[in-house]
Design a protein around this motif. Structure first.
Motif, PDB file in Angstrom:
ATOM      1  N   LEU A   1      32.931  18.383 -29.720  1.00 54.77           N
ATOM      2  CA  LEU A   1      32.891  18.590 -31.184  1.00 54.77           C
ATOM      3  C   LEU A   1      31.471  18.994 -31.600  1.00 54.77           C
ATOM      4  O   LEU A   1      31.280  19.936 -32.385  1.00 54.77           O
ATOM      5  CB  LEU A   1      33.299  17.314 -31.930  1.00 54.77           C
ATOM      6  CG  LEU A   1      33.307  17.466 -33.456  1.00 54.77           C
ATOM      7  CD1 LEU A   1      34.500  18.290 -33.921  1.00 54.77           C
ATOM      8  CD2 LEU A   1      33.316  16.112 -34.157  1.00 54.77           C
ATOM      9  N   ALA A   2      30.481  18.287 -31.038  1.00 59.13           N
ATOM     10  CA  ALA A   2      29.087  18.605 -31.354  1.00 59.13           C
ATOM     11  C   ALA A   2      28.766  20.029 -30.886  1.00 59.13           C
ATOM     12  O   ALA A   2      28.168  20.821 -31.612  1.00 59.13           O
ATOM     13  CB  ALA A   2      28.165  17.589 -30.693  1.00 59.13           C
ATOM     14  N   LYS A   3      29.243  20.345 -29.683  1.00 58.93           N
ATOM     15  CA  LYS A   3      28.940  21.653 -29.094  1.00 58.93           C
ATOM     16  C   LYS A   3      29.613  22.785 -29.877  1.00 58.93           C
ATOM     17  O   LYS A   3      28.999  23.794 -30.202  1.00 58.93           O
ATOM     18  CB  LYS A   3      29.447  21.643 -27.651  1.00 58.93           C
ATOM     19  CG  LYS A   3      28.786  22.655 -26.766  1.00 58.93           C
ATOM     20  CD  LYS A   3      29.185  22.390 -25.331  1.00 58.93           C
ATOM     21  CE  LYS A   3      28.811  23.595 -24.475  1.00 58.93           C
ATOM     22  NZ  LYS A   3      29.301  23.466 -23.132  1.00 58.93           N
ATOM     23  N   ARG A   4      30.910  22.580 -30.206  1.00 60.33           N
ATOM     24  CA  ARG A   4      31.686  23.674 -30.796  1.00 60.33           C
ATOM     25  C   ARG A   4      31.315  23.937 -32.246  1.00 60.33           C
ATOM     26  O   ARG A   4      31.251  25.077 -32.683  1.00 60.33           O
ATOM     27  CB  ARG A   4      33.176  23.344 -30.673  1.00 60.33           C
ATOM     28  CG  ARG A   4      34.094  24.523 -30.876  1.00 60.33           C
ATOM     29  CD  ARG A   4      35.556  24.197 -30.611  1.00 60.33           C
ATOM     30  NE  ARG A   4      35.970  22.998 -31.288  1.00 60.33           N
ATOM     31  CZ  ARG A   4      36.341  21.870 -30.691  1.00 60.33           C
ATOM     32  NH1 ARG A   4      36.384  21.807 -29.390  1.00 60.33           N
ATOM     33  NH2 ARG A   4      36.682  20.820 -31.381  1.00 60.33           N
ATOM     34  N   LEU A   5      31.096  22.848 -33.010  1.00 61.07           N
ATOM     35  CA  LEU A   5      30.902  23.028 -34.453  1.00 61.07           C
ATOM     36  C   LEU A   5      29.460  22.805 -34.903  1.00 61.07           C
ATOM     37  O   LEU A   5      29.163  22.878 -36.101  1.00 61.07           O
ATOM     38  CB  LEU A   5      31.852  22.116 -35.236  1.00 61.07           C
ATOM     39  CG  LEU A   5      33.348  22.406 -35.019  1.00 61.07           C
ATOM     40  CD1 LEU A   5      34.209  21.492 -35.877  1.00 61.07           C
ATOM     41  CD2 LEU A   5      33.688  23.858 -35.327  1.00 61.07           C
ATOM     42  N   GLY A   6      28.578  22.499 -33.950  1.00 54.80           N
ATOM     43  CA  GLY A   6      27.164  22.370 -34.303  1.00 54.80           C
ATOM     44  C   GLY A   6      26.780  21.058 -34.956  1.00 54.80           C
ATOM     45  O   GLY A   6      25.674  20.936 -35.476  1.00 54.80           O
ATOM     46  N   PHE A   7      27.677  20.076 -34.927  1.00 54.56           N
ATOM     47  CA  PHE A   7      27.301  18.739 -35.411  1.00 54.56           C
ATOM     48  C   PHE A   7      26.180  18.201 -34.521  1.00 54.56           C
ATOM     49  O   PHE A   7      26.231  18.383 -33.301  1.00 54.56           O
ATOM     50  CB  PHE A   7      28.467  17.752 -35.240  1.00 54.56           C
ATOM     51  CG  PHE A   7      29.499  17.772 -36.312  1.00 54.56           C
ATOM     52  CD1 PHE A   7      29.288  17.088 -37.507  1.00 54.56           C
ATOM     53  CD2 PHE A   7      30.698  18.440 -36.122  1.00 54.56           C
ATOM     54  CE1 PHE A   7      30.265  17.074 -38.481  1.00 54.56           C
ATOM     55  CE2 PHE A   7      31.678  18.435 -37.094  1.00 54.56           C
ATOM     56  CZ  PHE A   7      31.453  17.755 -38.280  1.00 54.56           C
ATOM     57  N   GLU A   8      25.248  17.491 -35.107  1.00 56.59           N
ATOM     58  CA  GLU A   8      24.264  16.829 -34.264  1.00 56.59           C
ATOM     59  C   GLU A   8      24.950  15.631 -33.606  1.00 56.59           C
ATOM     60  O   GLU A   8      25.656  14.868 -34.293  1.00 56.59           O
ATOM     61  CB  GLU A   8      23.082  16.355 -35.111  1.00 56.59           C
ATOM     62  CG  GLU A   8      21.946  15.859 -34.235  1.00 56.59           C
ATOM     63  CD  GLU A   8      20.731  15.432 -35.033  1.00 56.59           C
ATOM     64  OE1 GLU A   8      19.928  14.682 -34.464  1.00 56.59           O
ATOM     65  OE2 GLU A   8      20.611  15.835 -36.215  1.00 56.59           O
ATOM     66  N   GLU A   9      24.775  15.481 -32.282  1.00 55.58           N
ATOM     67  CA  GLU A   9      25.402  14.349 -31.593  1.00 55.58           C
ATOM     68  C   GLU A   9      24.948  13.047 -32.257  1.00 55.58           C
ATOM     69  O   GLU A   9      23.755  12.875 -32.523  1.00 55.58           O
ATOM     70  CB  GLU A   9      25.035  14.349 -30.109  1.00 55.58           C
ATOM     71  CG  GLU A   9      25.791  13.280 -29.360  1.00 55.58           C
ATOM     72  CD  GLU A   9      25.681  13.385 -27.854  1.00 55.58           C
ATOM     73  OE1 GLU A   9      26.548  14.026 -27.251  1.00 55.58           O
ATOM     74  OE2 GLU A   9      24.731  12.811 -27.306  1.00 55.58           O
ATOM     75  N   GLY A  10      25.892  12.179 -32.553  1.00 61.14           N
ATOM     76  CA  GLY A  10      25.552  10.892 -33.173  1.00 61.14           C
ATOM     77  C   GLY A  10      25.824  10.863 -34.668  1.00 61.14           C
ATOM     78  O   GLY A  10      25.715   9.809 -35.288  1.00 61.14           O
ATOM     79  N   THR A  11      26.198  12.009 -35.249  1.00 58.45           N
ATOM     80  CA  THR A  11      26.505  12.036 -36.684  1.00 58.45           C
ATOM     81  C   THR A  11      27.826  11.308 -36.936  1.00 58.45           C
ATOM     82  O   THR A  11      28.856  11.657 -36.338  1.00 58.45           O
ATOM     83  CB  THR A  11      26.675  13.496 -37.182  1.00 58.45           C
ATOM     84  OG1 THR A  11      25.553  14.249 -36.734  1.00 58.45           O
ATOM     85  CG2 THR A  11      26.810  13.581 -38.689  1.00 58.45           C
ATOM     86  N   ALA A  12      27.792  10.311 -37.834  1.00 55.05           N
ATOM     87  CA  ALA A  12      29.034   9.596 -38.173  1.00 55.05           C
ATOM     88  C   ALA A  12      29.933  10.537 -38.973  1.00 55.05           C
ATOM     89  O   ALA A  12      29.464  11.230 -39.880  1.00 55.05           O
ATOM     90  CB  ALA A  12      28.699   8.354 -38.976  1.00 55.05           C
ATOM     91  N   LEU A  13      31.205  10.573 -38.643  1.00 57.19           N
ATOM     92  CA  LEU A  13      32.147  11.432 -39.371  1.00 57.19           C
ATOM     93  C   LEU A  13      32.645  10.674 -40.597  1.00 57.19           C
ATOM     94  O   LEU A  13      32.799   9.448 -40.548  1.00 57.19           O
ATOM     95  CB  LEU A  13      33.314  11.798 -38.448  1.00 57.19           C
ATOM     96  CG  LEU A  13      32.881  12.488 -37.145  1.00 57.19           C
ATOM     97  CD1 LEU A  13      34.077  12.710 -36.222  1.00 57.19           C
ATOM     98  CD2 LEU A  13      32.192  13.815 -37.449  1.00 57.19           C
ATOM     99  N   LYS A  14      32.927  11.378 -41.680  1.00 56.78           N
ATOM    100  CA  LYS A  14      33.280  10.639 -42.906  1.00 56.78           C
ATOM    101  C   LYS A  14      34.655   9.982 -42.787  1.00 56.78           C
ATOM    102  O   LYS A  14      34.964   9.048 -43.509  1.00 56.78           O
ATOM    103  CB  LYS A  14      33.169  11.522 -44.151  1.00 56.78           C
ATOM    104  CG  LYS A  14      34.205  12.591 -44.294  1.00 56.78           C
ATOM    105  CD  LYS A  14      34.061  13.271 -45.656  1.00 56.78           C
ATOM    106  CE  LYS A  14      35.228  14.212 -45.880  1.00 56.78           C
ATOM    107  NZ  LYS A  14      35.130  14.959 -47.108  1.00 56.78           N
ATOM    108  N   ARG A  15      35.456  10.462 -41.845  1.00 53.50           N
ATOM    109  CA  ARG A  15      36.692   9.758 -41.489  1.00 53.50           C
ATOM    110  C   ARG A  15      37.043  10.131 -40.047  1.00 53.50           C
ATOM    111  O   ARG A  15      36.571  11.169 -39.555  1.00 53.50           O
ATOM    112  CB  ARG A  15      37.829  10.119 -42.447  1.00 53.50           C
ATOM    113  CG  ARG A  15      38.224  11.584 -42.434  1.00 53.50           C
ATOM    114  CD  ARG A  15      39.360  11.821 -43.404  1.00 53.50           C
ATOM    115  NE  ARG A  15      39.797  13.197 -43.432  1.00 53.50           N
ATOM    116  CZ  ARG A  15      40.724  13.713 -42.633  1.00 53.50           C
ATOM    117  NH1 ARG A  15      41.302  12.977 -41.704  1.00 53.50           N
ATOM    118  NH2 ARG A  15      41.087  14.979 -42.768  1.00 53.50           N
TER     119      ARG A  15
END
Ligand code: U5P
Length: 236
Positions: A101-115
């Motif tokens: 998910l971090a790799k594909r969408l560019g989220f920083e690893e460790g970011t809490a998802l809002k749900r």
């Protein structure tokens, strides 16, 4: 219950028939694989650890009203399970961005998802287990829409039960993969394993990785961190 004919050998387990057509014998192997089998190693003791950890998790789920194929642990690396036909979908639930998910969408690893997010991947080694939508699943005839809804709800339910179980022992359930199967009566049942091979588990205080990323990323000994998870879940 005797071990009969070998039915299937996967990357981490072997399945055998028993004299009971509704029950299978599972043998956990001492092997670790990653990146669709490109990285492989034999790791003494890993099968034993995953067998024990999966047992504890399925028992805790059952105590919280979630049934699975698990029947009982027989030995260090063997357990009995109810026979199901695995639905070729990997159901991934995520609480924190990591991995693909971090790799594909560019989220920083460790970011809490809002749900929590639930994703489906098509279990097909030659295709590299691609992300797949509900419509793909329906049109390809992999599962019915009603079954997809059942998998989605079951994944969130498992997350609701497991997240606090890990949290109370200082571990964050970052994400995890579930598999389901149909029994002889067509009922959908939680199956396969739930272990540090199939979950991301981080020490809540230090963020130390206590899961297969230790093997994927060459971060140290996986049996040492799997042992920590086993102890924390009350194993020995
Ligand atoms: N996962 C598996 N098996 C797979 C792919 C992923 O168990 O074949 C698990 C990972 O261990 C992680 C979650 O806990 O699913 C999401 O993985 P990823 O999509 O971020 O790689």
């Amino acid at each position: 219950m005797n071990k009969g004919q070998l039915l299937y050998e996967g990357k981490a387990k072997r399945l055998y028939e028993t004299e009971n057509p509704e029950v299978l014998f599972v043998e956990y192997k001492d092997s670790a694989t990653a990146f669709n089998g490109e990285k492989k190693a034999d790791i003494a003791g890993k099968g034993n650890l995953n067998n024990q950890i999966t047992t504890l998790i399925f028992e805790k789920l059952q105590a919280n009203g979630i049934e699975s194929h698990f029947v009982k642990r027989l030995s260090d690396n063997e357990q009995l399970v109810r026979k199901v036909e695995i639905i070729p979908i990997e159901v991934v639930t995520r609480n924190i961005a990591a991995g693909s998910l971090a790799k594909r969408l560019g989220f920083e690893e460790g970011t809490a998802l809002k749900r929590p997010i639930v994703e489906f991947y098509y279990k097909d080694d030659t295709l590299g287990d691609p992300l797949i939508t509900t419509e793909h699943i329906d049109v390809l005839g992999i599962a019915t829409l009603a079954e997809v809804e059942e998998l989605y709800n079951a994944a969130l339910h498992v997350n609701e039960v497991l997240s606090p179980i890990f949290a109370t022992v200082g571990v964050t359930l970052v994400d995890f993969k579930l598999e389901f199967g149909r029994d002889n009566h067509g009922n959908v049942l939680l199956a396969d394993e739930i272990s540090p091979d199939t979950c991301r588990l981080w020490d809540t205080k230090t963020n130390q990785k206590l899961d297969k990323d230790v093997f994927r990323r060459d971060l140290g000994s996986i049996t040492e961190v799997y042992e920590i998870i086993l102890q924390k879940l009350g194993g020995n």
